[in-house]
Design a protein around this motif. Structure first.
Motif, PDB file in Angstrom:
ATOM      1  N   GLU A 225      56.099  45.292  18.571  1.00  0.00           N
ATOM      2  CA  GLU A 225      56.496  46.685  18.627  1.00  0.00           C
ATOM      3  C   GLU A 225      56.049  47.419  17.365  1.00  0.00           C
ATOM      4  O   GLU A 225      56.106  46.876  16.261  1.00  0.00           O
ATOM      5  N   THR A 226      55.605  48.657  17.533  1.00  0.00           N
ATOM      6  CA  THR A 226      55.202  49.477  16.393  1.00  0.00           C
ATOM      7  C   THR A 226      56.442  49.915  15.617  1.00  0.00           C
ATOM      8  O   THR A 226      57.448  50.321  16.206  1.00  0.00           O
ATOM      9  N   LYS A 227      56.355  49.830  14.289  1.00  0.00           N
ATOM     10  CA  LYS A 227      57.495  50.163  13.445  1.00  0.00           C
ATOM     11  C   LYS A 227      57.082  51.192  12.408  1.00  0.00           C
ATOM     12  O   LYS A 227      56.019  51.086  11.801  1.00  0.00           O
ATOM     13  N   GLU A 228      57.945  52.196  12.226  1.00  0.00           N
ATOM     14  CA  GLU A 228      57.715  53.236  11.231  1.00  0.00           C
ATOM     15  C   GLU A 228      58.709  53.081  10.086  1.00  0.00           C
ATOM     16  O   GLU A 228      59.890  52.813  10.319  1.00  0.00           O
ATOM     17  N   GLU A 229      58.218  53.256   8.847  1.00  0.00           N
ATOM     18  CA  GLU A 229      59.047  53.056   7.673  1.00  0.00           C
ATOM     19  C   GLU A 229      58.773  54.192   6.683  1.00  0.00           C
ATOM     20  O   GLU A 229      57.668  54.328   6.167  1.00  0.00           O
ATOM     21  N   PRO A 230      59.767  55.069   6.389  1.00  0.00           N
ATOM     22  CA  PRO A 230      59.576  56.118   5.380  1.00  0.00           C
ATOM     23  C   PRO A 230      59.370  55.514   3.993  1.00  0.00           C
ATOM     24  O   PRO A 230      60.036  54.539   3.626  1.00  0.00           O
ATOM     25  N   VAL A 231      58.468  56.119   3.231  1.00  0.00           N
ATOM     26  CA  VAL A 231      58.172  55.579   1.892  1.00  0.00           C
ATOM     27  C   VAL A 231      59.277  55.939   0.921  1.00  0.00           C
ATOM     28  O   VAL A 231      59.795  55.071   0.184  1.00  0.00           O
ATOM     29  N   ASN A 232      59.652  57.246   0.843  1.00  0.00           N
ATOM     30  CA  ASN A 232      60.730  57.706  -0.044  1.00  0.00           C
ATOM     31  C   ASN A 232      60.508  57.274  -1.495  1.00  0.00           C
ATOM     32  O   ASN A 232      61.437  56.858  -2.190  1.00  0.00           O
ATOM     33  N   GLY A 233      59.248  57.332  -1.929  1.00  0.00           N
ATOM     34  CA  GLY A 233      58.959  57.018  -3.323  1.00  0.00           C
ATOM     35  C   GLY A 233      58.905  55.545  -3.645  1.00  0.00           C
ATOM     36  O   GLY A 233      58.673  55.177  -4.806  1.00  0.00           O
ATOM     37  N   ARG A 234      59.102  54.671  -2.675  1.00  0.00           N
ATOM     38  CA  ARG A 234      59.071  53.230  -2.950  1.00  0.00           C
ATOM     39  C   ARG A 234      57.632  52.744  -3.129  1.00  0.00           C
ATOM     40  O   ARG A 234      56.700  53.290  -2.554  1.00  0.00           O
ATOM     41  N   THR A 235      57.487  51.672  -3.872  1.00  0.00           N
ATOM     42  CA  THR A 235      56.174  51.071  -4.096  1.00  0.00           C
ATOM     43  C   THR A 235      56.046  49.699  -3.438  1.00  0.00           C
ATOM     44  O   THR A 235      54.963  49.117  -3.437  1.00  0.00           O
ATOM     45  N   LYS A 236      57.137  49.181  -2.898  1.00  0.00           N
ATOM     46  CA  LYS A 236      57.102  47.886  -2.216  1.00  0.00           C
ATOM     47  C   LYS A 236      57.940  47.974  -0.954  1.00  0.00           C
ATOM     48  O   LYS A 236      59.141  48.265  -1.023  1.00  0.00           O
ATOM     49  N   ILE A 237      57.297  47.717   0.198  1.00  0.00           N
ATOM     50  CA  ILE A 237      57.983  47.786   1.481  1.00  0.00           C
ATOM     51  C   ILE A 237      57.598  46.555   2.304  1.00  0.00           C
ATOM     52  O   ILE A 237      56.427  46.377   2.649  1.00  0.00           O
ATOM     53  N   ASP A 238      58.575  45.702   2.587  1.00  0.00           N
ATOM     54  CA  ASP A 238      58.378  44.531   3.441  1.00  0.00           C
ATOM     55  C   ASP A 238      58.991  44.820   4.806  1.00  0.00           C
ATOM     56  O   ASP A 238      60.108  45.356   4.900  1.00  0.00           O
ATOM     57  N   VAL A 239      58.272  44.451   5.865  1.00  0.00           N
ATOM     58  CA  VAL A 239      58.757  44.723   7.221  1.00  0.00           C
ATOM     59  C   VAL A 239      58.655  43.471   8.071  1.00  0.00           C
ATOM     60  O   VAL A 239      57.876  42.555   7.777  1.00  0.00           O
ATOM     61  N   VAL A 240      59.441  43.453   9.141  1.00  0.00           N
ATOM     62  CA  VAL A 240      59.417  42.379  10.141  1.00  0.00           C
ATOM     63  C   VAL A 240      59.181  43.033  11.497  1.00  0.00           C
ATOM     64  O   VAL A 240      59.928  43.922  11.909  1.00  0.00           O
ATOM     65  N   LEU A 241      58.135  42.604  12.196  1.00  0.00           N
ATOM     66  CA  LEU A 241      57.788  43.172  13.497  1.00  0.00           C
ATOM     67  C   LEU A 241      58.384  42.319  14.608  1.00  0.00           C
ATOM     68  O   LEU A 241      58.282  41.096  14.593  1.00  0.00           O
TER      69      LEU A 241
ATOM     70  N   LYS B 213      51.419  61.382  -0.589  1.00  0.00           N
ATOM     71  CA  LYS B 213      52.715  62.044  -0.769  1.00  0.00           C
ATOM     72  C   LYS B 213      53.826  61.020  -0.578  1.00  0.00           C
ATOM     73  O   LYS B 213      54.389  60.891   0.507  1.00  0.00           O
ATOM     74  N   PRO B 214      54.141  60.274  -1.644  1.00  0.00           N
ATOM     75  CA  PRO B 214      55.095  59.157  -1.494  1.00  0.00           C
ATOM     76  C   PRO B 214      56.509  59.595  -1.122  1.00  0.00           C
ATOM     77  O   PRO B 214      57.289  58.778  -0.633  1.00  0.00           O
ATOM     78  N   ARG B 215      56.866  60.873  -1.331  1.00  0.00           N
ATOM     79  CA  ARG B 215      58.215  61.326  -0.990  1.00  0.00           C
ATOM     80  C   ARG B 215      58.345  61.650   0.492  1.00  0.00           C
ATOM     81  O   ARG B 215      59.422  61.517   1.084  1.00  0.00           O
ATOM     82  N   LYS B 216      57.268  62.094   1.117  1.00  0.00           N
ATOM     83  CA  LYS B 216      57.330  62.525   2.514  1.00  0.00           C
ATOM     84  C   LYS B 216      56.569  61.610   3.460  1.00  0.00           C
ATOM     85  O   LYS B 216      56.714  61.733   4.676  1.00  0.00           O
ATOM     86  N   ALA B 217      55.755  60.712   2.936  1.00  0.00           N
ATOM     87  CA  ALA B 217      54.892  59.894   3.784  1.00  0.00           C
ATOM     88  C   ALA B 217      55.699  58.870   4.584  1.00  0.00           C
ATOM     89  O   ALA B 217      56.782  58.435   4.180  1.00  0.00           O
ATOM     90  N   VAL B 218      55.147  58.507   5.737  1.00  0.00           N
ATOM     91  CA  VAL B 218      55.735  57.489   6.614  1.00  0.00           C
ATOM     92  C   VAL B 218      54.656  56.470   6.943  1.00  0.00           C
ATOM     93  O   VAL B 218      53.563  56.841   7.378  1.00  0.00           O
ATOM     94  N   LEU B 219      54.950  55.187   6.727  1.00  0.00           N
ATOM     95  CA  LEU B 219      54.006  54.119   7.053  1.00  0.00           C
ATOM     96  C   LEU B 219      54.284  53.614   8.461  1.00  0.00           C
ATOM     97  O   LEU B 219      55.433  53.425   8.865  1.00  0.00           O
TER      98      LEU B 219
END
Length: 266
Positions: free
Chosen positions: A90-106, A76-82
């Motif tokens: 530290e643990t980090k949460e990132e909402p998908v919101n329909g995106r196909t590419k998500i880069d994060v920095v911990l 569910k790319p609109r509601k899912a959270v990675l």
């Protein structure tokens, strides 16, 4: 006129059908599984290898590769959270919101670790240590200026006696851990300086170079060092270089003293 009305009606009907089809198909498109990819880095810009990326509330999870890259299937790319996690970060949460590419920095996790003691045959928490260990830091020793590190230990450790056996100026005092054990042999403890046994004790060590001193006073010392540790073990850790963000730090201490014979016998 009739043809014009018919043409307008057909266009309106086509618009209604298209809108209805869009309304029906849009939720289905939004609910279609999507593959999300990206890169996980730490606060220094290095790739996080073996980091865990999971969809919150599900059992779907993947591991980042040697380049810190991940690929995960999201239902569910609109509601899912990675959720991104890694040991020491530290643990980090990132909402998908329909995106196909998500880069994060911990960011690194600042956690207070419990004090542990390495005793040779195990590593235990200090509160769980059953052996008798006395410790003193080099900063505490420097409160008593002197040319011999052994003299600076006097009165700072329970069960450790510092005895001046010779009245000659500059004589090294003797160390007794819980009193004398042997009548005919030497009662001096075993000295370990930075992991290396030393037969000269601490007479050749500058007190300014000592980081800490630990004294093992119970019978468990013999389990580590054998019969040589029967009179106790003095573990000396000297100072080493520290990272000061490229800054040069220079410290200087100077002491002067003299000894004089108060009275001479005839």
């Amino acid at each position: 006129m009739k043809n014009i009305i018919t043409a307008v009606s057909r266009k309106a009907l086509a618009a209604i059908v298209a809108a209805f089809a869009l309304a029906v198909c849009a939720p289905a498109a939004a609910a279609a599984p999507t593959t999300v990819t990206g890169t996980v880095l730490d606060n220094e810009g290095l790739e996080v290898i073996g980091g865990v990326v999971e969809v919150k509330g599900t059992k779907t999870k993947v591991i980042t590769d040697i380049n810190g890259v991940y690929n995960i299937q999201v239902e569910k790319p609109r509601k899912a959270v990675l959720v991104f996690s890694y040991l020491g970060c530290e643990t980090k949460e990132e909402p998908v919101n329909g995106r196909t590419k998500i880069d994060v920095v911990l960011k690194p996790a600042m956690q207070a670790l419990e004090e542990v003691v390495v005793i040779g045959y195990a590593t235990v928490k200090r509160k769980d240590l059953t052996g008798s260990v006395s410790s003193v830091k080099g900063s505490e020793m420097m409160k008593t200026p002197g040319g011999d590190a052994t003299q600076a230990l006097a009165g700072r450790m329970s069960g450790v006696q510092i005895v001046q056996t010779d009245g000659q100026p500059g004589a090294t005092p003797s160390v007794r851990v819980r009193g004398g054990i042997s009548i005919t042999q030497d009662n001096s403890p075993l000295y370990i300086i930075d992991g290396v046994p030393n037969e000269d004790g601490m007479s050749n060590i500058n007190p300014n170079d000592i980081e800490s001193i630990d004294v093992l006073k119970d019978a468990s010392a013999t389990a580590i060092y054998g019969a040589r540790g029967a009179n106790g073990v003095v573990l000396v850790t000297t100072k080493s270089g520290k990272d000061t963000d490229g800054k040069v730090t220079v410290s200087f201490d100077a002491y002067i003293g003299w000894r004089k014979l108060a009275n001479r016998l005839n």
